[in-house]
Design an enzyme around this catalytic site. Structure first.
Site, PDB file in Angstrom:
ATOM      1  N   ASP A  21      19.608 -17.388  50.205  1.00 16.68           N
ATOM      2  CA  ASP A  21      20.549 -17.841  49.169  1.00 16.68           C
ATOM      3  C   ASP A  21      21.564 -16.747  48.824  1.00 16.68           C
ATOM      4  O   ASP A  21      21.271 -15.562  48.936  1.00 16.68           O
ATOM      5  CB  ASP A  21      19.746 -18.252  47.924  1.00 16.68           C
ATOM      6  CG  ASP A  21      20.551 -19.141  46.996  1.00 16.68           C
ATOM      7  OD1 ASP A  21      21.601 -19.668  47.420  1.00 16.68           O
ATOM      8  OD2 ASP A  21      20.130 -19.307  45.833  1.00 16.68           O
ATOM      9  N   HIS A  38      28.690 -18.017  54.690  1.00 22.28           N
ATOM     10  CA  HIS A  38      27.736 -18.624  55.643  1.00 22.28           C
ATOM     11  C   HIS A  38      27.853 -17.927  57.000  1.00 22.28           C
ATOM     12  O   HIS A  38      26.840 -17.634  57.636  1.00 22.28           O
ATOM     13  CB  HIS A  38      27.996 -20.125  55.792  1.00 22.28           C
ATOM     14  CG  HIS A  38      27.852 -20.897  54.516  1.00 22.28           C
ATOM     15  ND1 HIS A  38      26.801 -20.696  53.647  1.00 22.28           N
ATOM     16  CD2 HIS A  38      28.620 -21.862  53.950  1.00 22.28           C
ATOM     17  CE1 HIS A  38      26.933 -21.508  52.606  1.00 22.28           C
ATOM     18  NE2 HIS A  38      28.033 -22.228  52.766  1.00 22.28           N
ATOM     19  N   LEU A 132       7.629 -15.160  68.941  1.00 25.15           N
ATOM     20  CA  LEU A 132       7.884 -15.468  67.536  1.00 25.15           C
ATOM     21  C   LEU A 132       8.340 -16.922  67.418  1.00 25.15           C
ATOM     22  O   LEU A 132       9.166 -17.383  68.212  1.00 25.15           O
ATOM     23  CB  LEU A 132       8.999 -14.529  67.054  1.00 25.15           C
ATOM     24  CG  LEU A 132       9.234 -14.250  65.583  1.00 25.15           C
ATOM     25  CD1 LEU A 132      10.178 -13.077  65.432  1.00 25.15           C
ATOM     26  CD2 LEU A 132       9.772 -15.420  64.812  1.00 25.15           C
TER      27      LEU A 132
HETATM   28  C1  IPE Z   1      18.483 -23.630  48.464  1.00 21.80           C
HETATM   29  O1  IPE Z   1      19.615 -23.013  47.974  1.00 21.80           O
HETATM   30  C2  IPE Z   1      18.766 -24.245  49.803  1.00 21.80           C
HETATM   31  C3  IPE Z   1      19.025 -23.323  50.909  1.00 21.80           C
HETATM   32  C4  IPE Z   1      18.959 -22.027  50.848  1.00 21.80           C
HETATM   33  C5  IPE Z   1      19.374 -23.937  52.154  1.00 21.80           C
HETATM   34  P1  IPE Z   1      20.609 -23.742  46.958  1.00 21.80           P
HETATM   35  O2  IPE Z   1      21.696 -22.793  46.674  1.00 21.80           O
HETATM   36  O3  IPE Z   1      20.988 -25.073  47.509  1.00 21.80           O
HETATM   37  O4  IPE Z   1      19.672 -23.970  45.710  1.00 21.80           O
HETATM   38  P2  IPE Z   1      20.047 -24.137  44.152  1.00 21.80           P
HETATM   39  O5  IPE Z   1      21.037 -25.247  44.070  1.00 21.80           O
HETATM   40  O6  IPE Z   1      20.611 -22.847  43.687  1.00 21.80           O
HETATM   41  O7  IPE Z   1      18.747 -24.447  43.489  1.00 21.80           O
HETATM   42  C1  IPE Z   2      22.801 -20.386  50.736  1.00 16.01           C
HETATM   43  O1  IPE Z   2      23.912 -19.888  50.089  1.00 16.01           O
HETATM   44  C2  IPE Z   2      23.161 -21.206  51.947  1.00 16.01           C
HETATM   45  C3  IPE Z   2      23.039 -22.668  51.758  1.00 16.01           C
HETATM   46  C4  IPE Z   2      22.518 -23.265  50.728  1.00 16.01           C
HETATM   47  C5  IPE Z   2      23.559 -23.508  52.837  1.00 16.01           C
HETATM   48  P1  IPE Z   2      24.707 -20.721  49.006  1.00 16.01           P
HETATM   49  O2  IPE Z   2      25.773 -21.484  49.711  1.00 16.01           O
HETATM   50  O3  IPE Z   2      23.793 -21.531  48.182  1.00 16.01           O
HETATM   51  O4  IPE Z   2      25.366 -19.565  48.148  1.00 16.01           O
HETATM   52  P2  IPE Z   2      25.426 -19.461  46.557  1.00 16.01           P
HETATM   53  O5  IPE Z   2      24.029 -19.653  46.051  1.00 16.01           O
HETATM   54  O6  IPE Z   2      26.331 -20.537  46.084  1.00 16.01           O
HETATM   55  O7  IPE Z   2      25.946 -18.100  46.288  1.00 16.01           O
HETATM   56 MG    MG Z   3      22.722 -21.140  46.523  1.00 22.81          MG
END
Ligand code: IPE
Ligand code: IPE
Ligand code: MG
Length: 244
Positions: A21, A38, A132
Site C-alpha cells: 500500500d 504503481h 519460491l
Molecule cells: C488494499 O489497499 C488493496 C491492495 C493493496 C491491492 P487499498 O488502498 O485499496 O485499501 P484501503 O482502501 O486503504 O483500505
Molecule cells: C496500493 O497503493 C496499490 C493498489 C491498491 C492497487 P494505493 O494505490 O492504494 O496507494 P495509496 O494508498 O492511495 O497511497
Molecule cells: Mg491504498
C-alpha cells in the site's frame, strides 16, 4: 542496523503475505499521477522477491488489486491493468531465472481478457519452477472468497458429494482459493495503514502482523529483513501458554 545478519535462518516464516500500500501517496508527494506510484511499486516487488529468495522463504503472497479497487476512477484502473499485462509479459523470464513459480488468487474472470491471457501464459511458463511460490491476489477480496467457498460447499452437499455433518475447518479450507498453500505466518502492510482491507480473512487467523510506515515503492530488502527480524521476536502461542 543490519537486520539480515540478525535473522535466524532456522526460524524464517514459511509464508509471508503483503498488502502493498501507498503507491498513490508516494506519487502524489512527488507531484505525479498515481500510476507513477504503481509503476515504481514494481521495484519493491523485485526487492521483496530477492530478499525472500535469500532467506529461502517458499511462499510470498502479494495483494495487487482488490475487488473494491474496481471502484477507483476508470483511468487509474485501465492503466493499472495495462501495467499488469506489460509487467507479466516482461518479467516471466526473470521469474524463471530465479526459480519462481507464479500462482494467482481472485476473481480472475473479471480481469480484461488480455490480462487473463498473459496470466495464463506466465502460469504455464513458470509452472516447473520450485524455489519460491509467488501468489498474486488479483481482483481478490476475502469475503468474495469465503462466500464463493460456501456456495461451492453447499452445492457439493446438495449433490451428496459431502455430508453436512462432516464439514469442518479442514474441509472448508479446501474450497478456498488458497487451498494449496500454507496459512501466512506473517502479514506485512506498508504505508502506515492499520487495517486488513478484506485480505485473507480466514487465513490470517494466527498470522503475526507487521505494519511498516514505508510507502510501498520505497520498500527495500532492508525493510523486508526488518519485518522478518521483528517477526522472530514474537511468541506465537496459538491459544496455548508459552511454558509447556
Ligand atoms: C488494499 O489497499 C488493496 C491492495 C493493496 C491491492 P487499498 O488502498 O485499496 O485499501 P484501503 O482502501 O486503504 O483500505
Ligand atoms: C496500493 O497503493 C496499490 C493498489 C491498491 C492497487 P494505493 O494505490 O492504494 O496507494 P495509496 O494508498 O492511495 O497511497
Ligand atoms: Mg491504498
Amino acid at each position: 542496523m543490519d537486520f539480515k545478519e540478525k535473522i535466524d535462518y532456522k526460524k524464517v516464516p514459511r509464508h509471508v503475505a503483503i498488502i502493498m500500500d501507498g503507491n498513490g501517496r508516494w506519487a502524489k508527494s512527488r507531484g505525479k499521477e498515481r500510476i507513477y506510484g504503481h509503476e515504481n511499486g514494481i521495484n519493491a516487488v523485485r526487492e521483496t522477491l530477492e530478499a525472500a529468495g535469500e532467506l529461502q522463504i517458499p511462499y510470498i503472497t502479494i495483494f495487487a488489486f482488490s475487488t473494491e479497487n474496481w471502484n477507483r476512477p476508470k483511468k487509474e484502473v485501465d492503466t493499472l491493468m495495462e501495467l499488469l499485462v506489460s509487467v507479466i509479459r516482461k518479467e516471466s523470464q526473470e521469474l524463471c531465472k530465479n526459480g519462481i513459480k507464479l500462482h494467482t488468487i481472485g476473481d480472475l474472470m473479471t480481469l480484461p481478457e488480455k490480462c487473463q491471457k498473459e496470466l495464463k501464459e506466465a502460469l504455464n511458463i513458470t509452472k516447473n519452477n520450485n524455489k519460491l511460490n509467488l501468489i498474486v491476489a488479483l481482483s481478490y477480496s476475502a469475503r468474495w472468497e469465503i462466500v464463493n467457498a460456501a456456495k461451492q460447499l453447499a452445492k457439493d452437499v446438495k449433490e451428496e458429494k459431502i455430508k453436512l455433518e462432516n464439514i469442518n475447518n479442514n474441509i472448508f479450507e479446501k474450497y478456498l482459493t488458497t487451498s494449496n498453500f500454507p496459512d501466512p505466518d506473517l502479514l506485512i502492510r506498508t504505508s502506515g495503514e492499520l487495517r486488513i482491507s478484506n485480505f485473507l480473512l480466514w487465513q490470517v487467523a494466527y498470522s503475526e502482523f507487521y505494519f511498516s510506515p514505508v510507502l510501498w515503492p520505497d520498500f527495500t530488502k532492508h525493510d523486508f529483513f526488518q519485518a522478518i527480524f521483528e517477526y522472530q521476536k514474537r511468541d506465537r502461542r496459538f491459544g496455548k501458554t508459552s511454558d509447556y
